[in-house]
Design an enzyme around this catalytic site. Structure first.
Site, PDB file in Angstrom:
ATOM      1  N   TYR A 250       0.829  -1.209   0.000  1.00 12.06           N
ATOM      2  CA  TYR A 250       0.000   0.000   0.000  1.00 12.06           C
ATOM      3  C   TYR A 250       0.862   1.257   0.000  1.00 12.06           C
ATOM      4  O   TYR A 250       0.481   2.272  -0.539  1.00 12.06           O
ATOM      5  CB  TYR A 250      -0.886   0.042   1.256  1.00 12.06           C
ATOM      6  CG  TYR A 250      -2.233  -0.610   1.119  1.00 12.06           C
ATOM      7  CD1 TYR A 250      -2.362  -1.964   0.854  1.00 12.06           C
ATOM      8  CD2 TYR A 250      -3.404   0.135   1.257  1.00 12.06           C
ATOM      9  CE1 TYR A 250      -3.597  -2.566   0.749  1.00 12.06           C
ATOM     10  CE2 TYR A 250      -4.646  -0.457   1.149  1.00 12.06           C
ATOM     11  CZ  TYR A 250      -4.746  -1.797   0.902  1.00 12.06           C
ATOM     12  OH  TYR A 250      -5.974  -2.384   0.799  1.00 12.06           O
TER      13      TYR A 250
ATOM     14  N   ASP B  26      -3.180 -18.041   0.183  1.00 14.32           N
ATOM     15  CA  ASP B  26      -4.143 -18.698  -0.722  1.00 14.32           C
ATOM     16  C   ASP B  26      -4.879 -19.814   0.015  1.00 14.32           C
ATOM     17  O   ASP B  26      -6.101 -19.958  -0.081  1.00 14.32           O
ATOM     18  CB  ASP B  26      -3.458 -19.210  -2.010  1.00 14.32           C
ATOM     19  CG  ASP B  26      -2.143 -19.931  -1.762  1.00 14.32           C
ATOM     20  OD1 ASP B  26      -1.663 -19.963  -0.608  1.00 14.32           O
ATOM     21  OD2 ASP B  26      -1.580 -20.475  -2.731  1.00 14.32           O
TER      22      ASP B  26
ATOM     23  N   ASP C 179      -6.538  -6.919   4.002  1.00  9.69           N
ATOM     24  CA  ASP C 179      -7.639  -6.230   3.320  1.00  9.69           C
ATOM     25  C   ASP C 179      -8.533  -7.262   2.639  1.00  9.69           C
ATOM     26  O   ASP C 179      -9.761  -7.234   2.763  1.00  9.69           O
ATOM     27  CB  ASP C 179      -7.057  -5.258   2.293  1.00  9.69           C
ATOM     28  CG  ASP C 179      -8.151  -4.526   1.530  1.00  9.69           C
ATOM     29  OD1 ASP C 179      -9.100  -4.049   2.186  1.00  9.69           O
ATOM     30  OD2 ASP C 179      -8.071  -4.458   0.292  1.00  9.69           O
TER      31      ASP C 179
ATOM     32  N   LYS D 140       2.791 -15.309   2.515  1.00  7.58           N
ATOM     33  CA  LYS D 140       3.073 -16.003   1.251  1.00  7.58           C
ATOM     34  C   LYS D 140       4.577 -16.258   1.240  1.00  7.58           C
ATOM     35  O   LYS D 140       5.320 -15.810   0.354  1.00  7.58           O
ATOM     36  CB  LYS D 140       2.604 -15.126   0.076  1.00  7.58           C
ATOM     37  CG  LYS D 140       2.617 -15.795  -1.273  1.00  7.58           C
ATOM     38  CD  LYS D 140       1.530 -16.839  -1.464  1.00  7.58           C
ATOM     39  CE  LYS D 140       1.778 -17.577  -2.769  1.00  7.58           C
ATOM     40  NZ  LYS D 140       0.931 -18.768  -2.935  1.00  7.58           N
TER      41      LYS D 140
ATOM     42  N   ASP E 224     -12.580  -8.873   3.972  1.00  2.00           N
ATOM     43  CA  ASP E 224     -13.837  -8.820   3.208  1.00  2.00           C
ATOM     44  C   ASP E 224     -14.401 -10.225   3.041  1.00  2.00           C
ATOM     45  O   ASP E 224     -15.604 -10.457   3.159  1.00  2.00           O
ATOM     46  CB  ASP E 224     -13.615  -8.204   1.812  1.00  2.00           C
ATOM     47  CG  ASP E 224     -13.853  -6.699   1.805  1.00  2.00           C
ATOM     48  OD1 ASP E 224     -13.569  -6.039   2.828  1.00  2.00           O
ATOM     49  OD2 ASP E 224     -14.322  -6.186   0.766  1.00  2.00           O
TER      50      ASP E 224
HETATM   51  C1  IPM Z   1     -10.394  -0.896   3.928  1.00  2.16           C
HETATM   52  C2  IPM Z   1     -10.588  -0.243   2.585  1.00  2.16           C
HETATM   53  C3  IPM Z   1      -9.377   0.631   2.290  1.00  2.16           C
HETATM   54  C4  IPM Z   1      -8.169  -0.282   2.221  1.00  2.16           C
HETATM   55  C5  IPM Z   1      -9.504   1.492   1.028  1.00  2.16           C
HETATM   56  C6  IPM Z   1     -10.744   2.374   1.057  1.00  2.16           C
HETATM   57  C7  IPM Z   1      -8.281   2.309   0.766  1.00  2.16           C
HETATM   58  O1  IPM Z   1     -10.805  -1.197   1.605  1.00  2.16           O
HETATM   59  O2  IPM Z   1     -10.293  -0.169   4.931  1.00  2.16           O
HETATM   60  O3  IPM Z   1     -10.360  -2.127   3.995  1.00  2.16           O
HETATM   61  O4  IPM Z   1      -7.893  -0.884   1.179  1.00  2.16           O
HETATM   62  O5  IPM Z   1      -7.478  -0.382   3.240  1.00  2.16           O
HETATM   63 MN    MN Z   2     -10.901  -3.228   2.317  1.00  5.00          MN
END
Ligand code: IPM
Ligand code: MN
Length: 371
Positions: free
Chosen positions: A142, A221, A245, A189, A249
């Site tokens: 990042y 993975d 990240d 990884k 999700d």
């Molecule tokens: C998160 C979001 C952020 C990230 C974005 C909005 C930059 O997806 O907080 O998970 O990738 O960290």
């Molecule tokens: Mn995110």
């Protein structure tokens, strides 16, 4: 007791869910006698529109002066669809994380019994899931060097980690595990990446300081697969920025809705609390977005401020709203309640518990009102 809270509603549904979190905070302030002094600040697409800068200096200063930061969401489709845009809303959040040194992102993932049928995953797989992701937040790809060749044909993103960055994260993950199920899983990884090999070596060494905590390793993975095959094997998942990240999700599917996942981003001096969902622009202003992740983020904030009872009161109210189905359409498609009604319910429940003047009888009709 007085607390200065910086509030950054942000973009999309950010303002409407943050408002509900503030209702919950005002309710606990009332019950427990605290004072929250809010100071609103701009960040993201709305900040670009108003000032040309996704993180205005004033916002940064407000945050630095606060005891904690409550944040909504960031992002706008007008930037997502324009790869050549130089200024982007997300830069605001990334810069804020970096400037405030918010290196540790904590994302709890729970399968609530009352919601277990909402998950697309099988009940027997997710039942009992209670894990927390410790995602490194200010390093890795990042924040590495980014380059685009002059002819625009080759792009480069560098990824680097130092032992110090890894160690400060790992300490927090091990400490968390000591208060939980005493297991840390490092997700990396290491079969391919040099940075991952440094993570493994450093974390293995540091684990000796925590002999009561079991440490194991998974390649990312495989971890992505294990997370939805057998999430109960995890206690604390420790990982770097990009992997965290992605898998957080993915993990939100276990809870039945991404609208339930709260997070804390903690540094040495500051801490920011935000739902992990994005700005959900399609729902903006419609009063349909799930405010529970934002409300639970406020509970994490109270926990951080040492107000444990108040944090518990919010958690209980959220639990109650899930039990009663007093929820928005993402988890209650039959009789959904609006964002603001869910916020009213939570605040009312915190203040009155079972003595609420809420008409519980009609909840199943989606018509309950606070009378
Ligand atoms: C998160 C979001 C952020 C990230 C974005 C909005 C930059 O997806 O907080 O998970 O990738 O960290
Ligand atoms: Mn995110």
């Amino acid at each position: 007791m007085k607390f200065n809270i910086a509030v950054i509603p942000g973009d999309g549904i950010g303002p409407e869910v943050t408002k509900q979190a503030q209702k919950a905070l005002n309710a606990v302030a009332d019950v427990y006698g605290y004072t929250f002094l809010y100071k609103e600040a701009l960040m993201g697409a709305c900040a670009i529109d108003e000032t040309g800068n996704p993180l205005p200096e004033e916002t940064l200063n407000t945050c630095k002066k606060s005891d904690a930061i409550l944040f909504g969401a960031i992002g706008d489709p007008k930037y997502d669809n324009d790869p050549s845009a130089k200024v982007r809303p997300e830069q605001g959040l990334l810069k804020l994380r970096k400037e405030l040194g918010l290196f540790c992102n904590v994302r709890p993932v729970k399968a609530y019994d009352t919601l277990i049928k909402n998950s697309p995953l099988k009940e027997e797989i997710i039942k009992g899931t209670d894990t927390v992701i410790y995602r490194e937040l200010t390093g890795g790809i990042y924040f590495g060097i980014k380059e685009l060749s002059e002819d625009g044909k080759i792009a480069f993103d560098g990824c680097s980690y130092s032992i110090e960055e890894i160690e400060r994260m790992a300490h927090l993950a091990f400490k968390a595990a000591q208060n939980r199920k005493r297991k840390v899983t490092l997700v990396d990884k290491a079969n391919v990446l040099e940075t991952s090999r440094l993570w493994r070596k450093t974390v293995t060494e540091l684990a000796k300081q925590y002999p009561d905590v079991e440490l194991d390793f998974l390649f990312v993975d495989n971890a992505a697969m294990q997370l939805i095959l057998n999430p109960n094997q995890f206690d604390v998942i420790l990982t770097e920025n990009l992997f965290g990240d992605i898998i957080s999700d993915e993990a939100s599917v276990i809870g039945g809705s991404i609208g339930l996942l709260a997070s804390a981003s903690v540094g040495k001096e500051s801490a920011l609390f935000e739902p992990i969902h994005g700005s959900f622009p399609q729902a903006k202003g419609k009063d349909i977005a799930n405010p529970l992740a934002s409300i639970l983020s406020a509970a994490m904030m109270l926990e951080h401020l040492g107000l444990h009872e108040a944090a518990q009161a919010i958690d209980d109210a959220v639990q109650k709203s899930l039990e009663l189905g007093f929820t928005t359409e993402d988890i209650n498609s039959v009789n959904p309640f609006s964002t603001s009604k869910v916020g009213d319910f939570i605040a009312d429940y915190i203040q009155n518990k079972e003595d609420s003047n809420l008409n519980f009888n009609n909840i199943h009709l989606g018509q309950s009102t606070i009378i």
